[in-house]
Motif scaffolding. Structure first.
Motif, mmCIF file in Angstrom:
data_model
loop_
_atom_site.group_PDB
_atom_site.id
_atom_site.type_symbol
_atom_site.label_atom_id
_atom_site.label_comp_id
_atom_site.label_asym_id
_atom_site.label_seq_id
_atom_site.Cartn_x
_atom_site.Cartn_y
_atom_site.Cartn_z
ATOM 1 N N GLN A 181 0.813 -1.208 0.000
ATOM 2 C CA GLN A 181 0.000 0.000 0.000
ATOM 3 C C GLN A 181 0.852 1.266 0.000
ATOM 4 O OE1 GLN A 181 -3.613 0.131 -0.011
ATOM 5 N NE2 GLN A 181 -3.000 2.207 -0.631
ATOM 6 N N ALA A 182 1.959 1.249 0.741
ATOM 7 C CA ALA A 182 2.814 2.432 0.810
ATOM 8 C C ALA A 182 3.368 2.795 -0.568
ATOM 9 C CB ALA A 182 3.959 2.192 1.799
ATOM 10 N N GLU A 183 3.816 1.794 -1.325
ATOM 11 C CA GLU A 183 4.336 2.061 -2.665
ATOM 12 C C GLU A 183 3.227 2.528 -3.596
ATOM 13 O OE1 GLU A 183 8.050 -1.126 -2.481
ATOM 14 O OE2 GLU A 183 6.446 -1.421 -3.956
ATOM 15 N N ASN A 184 2.030 1.991 -3.430
ATOM 16 C CA ASN A 184 0.908 2.431 -4.251
ATOM 17 C C ASN A 184 0.573 3.896 -3.970
ATOM 18 O OD1 ASN A 184 -1.148 1.088 -6.182
ATOM 19 N ND2 ASN A 184 -2.431 2.343 -4.845
ATOM 20 N N ASP A 185 0.590 4.271 -2.695
ATOM 21 C CA ASP A 185 0.323 5.664 -2.332
ATOM 22 C C ASP A 185 1.399 6.583 -2.888
ATOM 23 O OD1 ASP A 185 -1.892 4.808 -0.962
ATOM 24 O OD2 ASP A 185 -0.931 4.846 1.013
ATOM 25 N N GLN A 186 2.650 6.115 -2.878
ATOM 26 C CA GLN A 186 3.747 6.909 -3.424
ATOM 27 C C GLN A 186 3.553 7.156 -4.914
ATOM 28 O OE1 GLN A 186 7.613 5.117 -2.901
ATOM 29 N NE2 GLN A 186 8.526 6.411 -4.472
ATOM 30 N N MET A 187 3.170 6.116 -5.650
ATOM 31 C CA MET A 187 2.942 6.266 -7.090
ATOM 32 C C MET A 187 1.767 7.201 -7.370
ATOM 33 S SD MET A 187 3.648 2.481 -8.628
ATOM 34 C CE MET A 187 5.234 1.671 -8.409
ATOM 35 N N LYS A 188 0.740 7.120 -6.547
ATOM 36 C CA LYS A 188 -0.423 7.999 -6.710
ATOM 37 C C LYS A 188 0.003 9.465 -6.665
ATOM 38 C CE LYS A 188 -4.830 9.142 -4.479
ATOM 39 N NZ LYS A 188 -5.745 8.809 -3.357
ATOM 40 N N LEU A 189 0.958 9.791 -5.803
ATOM 41 C CA LEU A 189 1.449 11.163 -5.703
ATOM 42 C C LEU A 189 2.354 11.532 -6.881
ATOM 43 C CD1 LEU A 189 2.312 11.289 -1.888
ATOM 44 C CD2 LEU A 189 0.301 12.276 -3.034
ATOM 45 N N MET A 190 3.026 10.531 -7.459
ATOM 46 C CA MET A 190 4.009 10.795 -8.517
ATOM 47 C C MET A 190 3.376 11.121 -9.862
ATOM 48 S SD MET A 190 6.866 7.820 -7.927
ATOM 49 C CE MET A 190 7.763 8.356 -9.396
ATOM 50 N N ILE A 191 2.187 10.594 -10.139
ATOM 51 C CA ILE A 191 1.679 10.588 -11.515
ATOM 52 C C ILE A 191 1.002 11.885 -11.930
ATOM 53 C CG2 ILE A 191 1.475 8.086 -11.493
ATOM 54 C CD1 ILE A 191 -1.499 8.343 -11.042
ATOM 55 N N HIS A 192 0.882 12.855 -11.006
ATOM 56 C CA HIS A 192 0.401 14.186 -11.367
ATOM 57 C C HIS A 192 -0.952 14.139 -12.089
ATOM 58 C CE1 HIS A 192 4.403 15.380 -10.207
ATOM 59 N NE2 HIS A 192 4.952 14.696 -11.186
ATOM 60 N N ASN A 193 -1.892 13.428 -11.501
ATOM 61 C CA ASN A 193 -3.259 13.358 -12.041
ATOM 62 C C ASN A 193 -3.317 12.797 -13.461
ATOM 63 O OD1 ASN A 193 -4.510 14.443 -9.690
ATOM 64 N ND2 ASN A 193 -3.905 16.502 -10.340
ATOM 65 N N GLN A 194 -2.411 11.868 -13.774
ATOM 66 C CA GLN A 194 -2.409 11.238 -15.090
ATOM 67 C C GLN A 194 -2.529 9.713 -14.950
ATOM 68 O OE1 GLN A 194 0.307 13.023 -18.196
ATOM 69 N NE2 GLN A 194 1.376 13.743 -16.367
ATOM 70 N N THR A 195 -3.364 9.131 -15.755
ATOM 71 C CA THR A 195 -3.443 7.674 -15.806
ATOM 72 C C THR A 195 -2.125 7.140 -16.356
ATOM 73 O OG1 THR A 195 -5.829 7.755 -16.151
ATOM 74 C CG2 THR A 195 -4.707 5.714 -16.766
ATOM 75 N N THR A 196 -1.550 6.126 -15.700
ATOM 76 C CA THR A 196 -0.150 5.760 -15.935
ATOM 77 C C THR A 196 0.040 4.245 -15.958
ATOM 78 O OG1 THR A 196 0.544 7.790 -14.792
ATOM 79 C CG2 THR A 196 2.194 6.040 -15.014
ATOM 80 N N TRP A 197 0.895 3.748 -16.846
ATOM 81 C CA TRP A 197 1.223 2.318 -16.888
ATOM 82 C C TRP A 197 2.074 1.919 -15.683
ATOM 83 C CZ3 TRP A 197 -1.844 -0.131 -19.746
ATOM 84 C CH2 TRP A 197 -2.097 0.148 -21.088
ATOM 85 N N ILE A 198 1.805 0.727 -15.137
ATOM 86 C CA ILE A 198 2.704 0.064 -14.199
ATOM 87 C C ILE A 198 3.105 -1.284 -14.805
ATOM 88 C CG2 ILE A 198 1.848 1.243 -12.149
ATOM 89 C CD1 ILE A 198 0.112 -1.203 -11.544
ATOM 90 N N GLY A 199 3.910 -2.070 -14.095
ATOM 91 C CA GLY A 199 4.517 -3.261 -14.701
ATOM 92 C C GLY A 199 3.677 -4.520 -14.709
ATOM 93 N N LEU A 200 2.445 -4.489 -14.200
ATOM 94 C CA LEU A 200 1.626 -5.700 -14.160
ATOM 95 C C LEU A 200 0.997 -5.963 -15.530
ATOM 96 C CD1 LEU A 200 0.714 -7.844 -12.052
ATOM 97 C CD2 LEU A 200 -1.401 -6.528 -11.814
ATOM 98 N N TYR A 201 0.998 -7.220 -15.951
ATOM 99 C CA TYR A 201 0.372 -7.594 -17.213
ATOM 100 C C TYR A 201 -0.159 -9.022 -17.121
ATOM 101 C CZ TYR A 201 4.481 -10.433 -18.404
ATOM 102 O OH TYR A 201 5.475 -11.389 -18.407
ATOM 103 N N ARG A 202 -1.066 -9.332 -18.005
ATOM 104 C CA ARG A 202 -1.627 -10.674 -18.043
ATOM 105 C C ARG A 202 -0.911 -11.463 -19.130
ATOM 106 N NH1 ARG A 202 -7.174 -11.961 -20.199
ATOM 107 N NH2 ARG A 202 -7.430 -9.708 -20.204
ATOM 108 N N ASP A 203 -0.368 -12.596 -18.740
ATOM 109 C CA ASP A 203 0.345 -13.446 -19.693
ATOM 110 C C ASP A 203 -0.689 -14.202 -20.519
ATOM 111 O OD1 ASP A 203 2.487 -14.531 -20.944
ATOM 112 O OD2 ASP A 203 2.966 -15.968 -19.378
#
Length: 329
Positions: A181-203
């Motif tokens: 959760q802490a890393e998720n909250d950190q990313m939420k602050l980083m993206i500056h109100n923009q929808t953003t890719w992260i590294g999760l994908y469906r194989d």
């Protein structure tokens, strides 16, 4: 990888390009289901036909040379989610399984080609079409990095998920994973109100021999048909179609030529206090990531060769720097 280590010579004499790995294709004109075809190819050859690059695709198409459906090794595992950064040392306990889906997501049973994951301004995740162009977050570091906040880099350049992955691997380490959760909250602050890719994908699509899907050769505008029941693939007039696995068609098998080569690596230490032995798994992981970017995962296996004293690396003297050499095959 630790900045105090520089790879000076890697894989001397080893063939890097996919064309160095020989695939011999065989066609059986006998109606079988996909599972029956897989069993047959594995018993007689290596596996159902696998394609990892344009050269192999051309060879397979030339070999089949008919207007009949022929099973190949591509199939779907639609519920398997994984992180682009696959180093297991990076995840502790259940961190690789941390998820922050928005209500109703993932939508894998509704829209079949949504196989990449974005984080919205709310901090919630959704699966999306990988061809969408969005900014993204890279991770820059090694497994076990304690100060994760210094290792996340927001890249405000709209790219497809695959382009973003390639960029992160070339300039940093990989697309960012979210472990808690802490890393998720950190990313939420980083993206500056923009929808953003992260590294999760469906194989979503993978080859029967376990190698990753890297060549796009579909009918219907470059995408498989939007259905969750047709999860096995045939080749037809040089293109791919996903069909019901229980239908019976011809079979395309392949036989892989296995080659083994022992290679010596030399690394330079800018900091004499660095213990290369402790970094050997990270170095091997980085080499595998390089192979993966060339579509060779599943074809290349790497392991360190230990010396009689149980160590991999040994110091050698080259000018004034301290360097270590190790061998793998």
């Amino acid at each position: 990888m630790n900045g105090t280590v520089v790879i000076m010579m890697v894989l001397s004499g080893l063939c890097f390009i996919p064309s160095c790995f020989l695939h011999l294709y065989y066609l059986l004109s006998d109606g079988k289901t996909w599972t029956e075809a897989q069993s047959y190819c594995r018993s007689k050859y290596t596996d159902l036909a696998t394609v990892q690059n344009d050269q192999q695709l051309a060879e397979l198409n030339q070999f089949i040379g008919s207007d009949y459906y022929s099973w190949i090794g591509l199939h779907s595992e639609s519920e398997t989610w994984r992180w682009s950064l696959e180093n297991k040392n990076y995840y502790v306990g259940g961190e690789a399984d941390f998820r922050m889906w928005t209500a109703g997501a993932p939508f894998l049973n509704q829209i079949y080609n949504k196989v990449c994951v974005l984080i919205r301004t709310s901090g919630k995740w959704e699966d999306a079409d990988c061809s969408n162009t969005l900014p993204f977050i890279c991770y820059n570091g090694t497994a076990g990095t304690l100060n994760h906040s210094l290792s996340l880099i927001f890249v405000n350049e709209p790219k497809s998920w695959t382009e973003a992955q390639k960029y992160c691997r070339q300039h940093h380490t990989d697309l960012a994973s979210v472990r808690n959760q802490a890393e998720n909250d950190q990313m939420k602050l980083m993206i500056h109100n923009q929808t953003t890719w992260i590294g999760l994908y469906r194989d979503l699509w993978k080859w029967s021999d376990g190698s990753s899907y890297s060549v796009n050769n579909w009918y219907s505008g470059g995408a498989p048909s939007a259905t969750a029941t047709n999860i096995c693939v045939v080749s037809y007039f040089g293109k791919w179609k996903n069909l019901d696995c229980n239908t019976k068609h011809d079979i395309a098998c392949f036989l892989a030529e296995t080659r083994k080569q022992v290679v010596k690596m030399v690394v330079e230490k800018k900091d004499s206090s660095v213990d290369i032995e402790e970094l050997k798994e990270d170095i091997l992981q980085q080499l595998m990531e390089n192979f993966k970017s060339q579509g060779l995962v599943g074809e290349v296996k790497l392991r360190w060769v230990e010396q009689p004293d149980g160590k991999v690396f040994h110091k050698i003297n080259m000018k004034e720097d301290t360097k270590d050499s190790g061998t793998f095959d």
